[in-house]
Design a protein around this motif. Structure first.
Motif, short mmCIF file in Angstrom:
data_model
loop_
_atom_site.label_atom_id
_atom_site.label_comp_id
_atom_site.label_asym_id
_atom_site.label_seq_id
_atom_site.Cartn_x
_atom_site.Cartn_y
_atom_site.Cartn_z
N GLY A 116 0.80 -1.23 0.00
CA GLY A 116 0.00 0.00 0.00
C GLY A 116 0.82 1.26 0.00
N THR A 117 1.74 1.39 -0.96
CA THR A 117 2.65 2.54 -0.95
C THR A 117 2.90 3.05 -2.36
OG1 THR A 117 4.70 3.34 0.06
CG2 THR A 117 4.84 1.25 -1.14
N ARG A 118 3.59 4.18 -2.43
CA ARG A 118 4.07 4.70 -3.71
C ARG A 118 5.58 4.69 -3.68
NH1 ARG A 118 1.56 9.35 -1.69
NH2 ARG A 118 0.15 9.55 -3.47
N GLY A 119 6.20 4.83 -4.85
CA GLY A 119 7.65 4.87 -4.92
C GLY A 119 8.20 6.18 -4.40
N ILE A 120 9.41 6.13 -3.85
CA ILE A 120 10.10 7.37 -3.51
C ILE A 120 10.52 8.04 -4.82
CG2 ILE A 120 10.82 6.57 -1.25
CD1 ILE A 120 13.65 6.05 -2.44
N LYS A 121 11.10 9.22 -4.76
CA LYS A 121 11.47 9.96 -5.97
C LYS A 121 12.26 9.06 -6.92
CE LYS A 121 13.31 14.41 -7.38
NZ LYS A 121 13.97 15.66 -6.96
N ASP A 122 11.86 9.04 -8.18
CA ASP A 122 12.39 8.08 -9.16
C ASP A 122 13.91 8.00 -9.19
OD1 ASP A 122 13.18 7.65 -12.37
OD2 ASP A 122 11.60 6.34 -11.62
N VAL A 123 14.57 9.15 -9.18
CA VAL A 123 16.04 9.15 -9.26
C VAL A 123 16.66 8.47 -8.04
CG1 VAL A 123 16.27 11.48 -8.28
CG2 VAL A 123 18.08 10.58 -9.72
N HIS A 141 -1.09 -3.78 -3.69
CA HIS A 141 -1.85 -2.53 -3.65
C HIS A 141 -3.31 -2.79 -4.02
CE1 HIS A 141 -1.11 1.79 -3.12
NE2 HIS A 141 -2.23 1.94 -3.81
N GLY A 142 -4.18 -1.96 -3.47
CA GLY A 142 -5.61 -2.09 -3.73
C GLY A 142 -6.08 -1.16 -4.84
N LYS A 143 -6.93 -1.67 -5.71
CA LYS A 143 -7.47 -0.86 -6.81
C LYS A 143 -8.36 0.27 -6.31
CE LYS A 143 -7.41 -4.12 -10.67
NZ LYS A 143 -8.25 -4.89 -11.60
N SER A 144 -8.93 0.10 -5.10
CA SER A 144 -9.83 1.13 -4.56
C SER A 144 -9.15 2.02 -3.53
CB SER A 144 -11.05 0.45 -3.91
OG SER A 144 -11.71 -0.37 -4.85
N ILE A 148 -3.55 6.39 -1.65
CA ILE A 148 -2.51 6.32 -2.68
C ILE A 148 -3.15 5.67 -3.91
CG2 ILE A 148 -0.24 5.44 -3.32
CD1 ILE A 148 0.43 5.38 -0.29
N PRO A 149 -3.59 6.47 -4.88
CA PRO A 149 -4.29 5.91 -6.05
C PRO A 149 -3.45 4.84 -6.76
CG PRO A 149 -4.44 8.30 -6.03
CD PRO A 149 -3.48 7.93 -4.95
N PHE A 150 -4.14 3.82 -7.23
CA PHE A 150 -3.48 2.67 -7.86
C PHE A 150 -2.56 3.10 -9.02
CE2 PHE A 150 -3.12 -0.91 -10.75
CZ PHE A 150 -2.73 -1.93 -9.88
N ASN A 151 -3.04 4.06 -9.82
CA ASN A 151 -2.23 4.47 -10.99
C ASN A 151 -0.93 5.16 -10.58
OD1 ASN A 151 -3.59 6.80 -10.09
ND2 ASN A 151 -3.65 7.71 -12.12
N GLU A 152 -0.86 5.72 -9.36
CA GLU A 152 0.40 6.27 -8.84
C GLU A 152 1.27 5.15 -8.26
OE1 GLU A 152 -0.05 9.46 -6.03
OE2 GLU A 152 -1.59 10.45 -7.23
N ALA A 153 0.61 4.20 -7.60
CA ALA A 153 1.34 3.13 -6.92
C ALA A 153 2.04 2.17 -7.89
CB ALA A 153 0.38 2.34 -6.02
N ILE A 154 1.42 1.92 -9.03
CA ILE A 154 1.92 0.89 -9.96
C ILE A 154 3.28 1.28 -10.56
CG2 ILE A 154 0.74 1.80 -12.02
CD1 ILE A 154 1.11 -1.94 -11.12
#
Length: 198
Positions: A116-123, A141-144, A148-154
Motif C-alpha cells: 500500500g505505498t508509492r515509490g520514492i522519488k524516481d532518481v 496494492h488495492g485498486k480502490s 494512494i491511487p493505484f495508478n500512482e502506486a503501480i
C-alpha cells in the motif's frame, strides 16, 4: 541471525503492525516492529512529518530531509550489527523501507515487502536499486485505494522491473488495507527468503 523489520504507516505505531508481523515472521527469525521516531500531530507516529499541504505541493523541505535522515539513522541503530534483513512496511513505512536501499545496511537487505505505498522519488529509487544486487520483492496494492491511487502506486513495481528486480505483484479490489486473504501469500514469500538465507 536474520531479522524481519516491519514498519508501520503514517499515524500508526508498532503495536498496530505487530500482530500481522508476527504472523508473517518465520520461526527462528528476529522480529523488530518499532514505533517511528516522530510523534504525529493527530495520533501515532511518523517516519517524517507528512501533511496534505506537503502532498499537494510536492516539495521536499529541509525539515523533511532532516527527519528522513534521522529515521535512517534510527533504523540503522536498532537492527543487529550482523545478519540479513528482510525489510517491509505499509504505506509510509513501505516508503521508508525503500529509502533504506540508500542506507548503510542496504547490502544486508535480503528481501522487501512493500504494501500500500508509492515509490520514492524516481532518481533516488533507481540509485538505491542499482546500489545492491536485486533481491526478491513483494508489492501489493488495492485498486480502490483512495489514499494512494493505484495508478500512482503501480509505477513502483514497474520501475523495479525496469531495473531488473524480480517483483511479485498482488493486486486486490479493496482500499488502503492489507487484506487477510493475502496474509498466507506474504507469509510464504518471507519464509522462502528466510530459508534461502539460512
Amino acid at each position: 541471525m536474520q531479522t524481519l523489520l516491519m514498519l508501520h504507516g503514517l499515524t500508526g505505531e508498532g503495536d498496530m503492525m505487530m500482530e500481522f508481523a508476527k504472523k508473517i515472521c518465520p520461526e527462528g527469525c528476529n522480529l523488530i516492529v518499532p514505533d517511528a521516531p516522530f510523534k504525529h500531530e493527530r495520533r501515532g507516529y511518523c517516519w517524517w512529518e507528512y501533511s496534505d499541504k506537503l502532498r499537494k505541493e510536492g516539495v521536499v523541505t529541509e525539515k523533511t530531509l532532516t527527519e528522513i535522515y534521522q529515521s535512517i539513522h534510527f533504523l540503522e541503530n536498532i537492527v543487529p550489527e550482523e545478519g540479513k534483513i528482510i525489510i517491509g512496511g505499509f504505506s509510509q513505512g513501505a516508503a521508508m523501507a525503500q529509502i533504506m536501499l540508500l542506507s548503510k545496511i542496504n547490502k544486508r537487505i535480503s528481501g522487501m515487502v512493500l504494501l500500500g505505498t508509492r515509490g520514492i522519488k524516481d532518481v533516488h529509487l533507481r540509485e538505491g536499486l542499482r546500489n545492491i544486487d536485486p533481491v526478491p520483492v513483494l508489492w501489493m496494492h488495492g485498486k480502490s485505494d483512495e489514499i494512494i491511487p493505484f495508478n500512482e502506486a503501480i509505477t513502483l513495481p514497474n520501475t523495479m522491473s525496469e531495473e531488473n528486480w524480480n517483483v511479485k505483484k498482488i493486486v486486490h479490489e479493496r482500499g488502503h488495507v492489507i487484506p487477510s486473504g493475502h496474509h498466507i501469500t506474504i507469509t510464504n514469500f518471507v519464509k522462502e527468503i528466510y530459508s534461502n538465507n539460512a
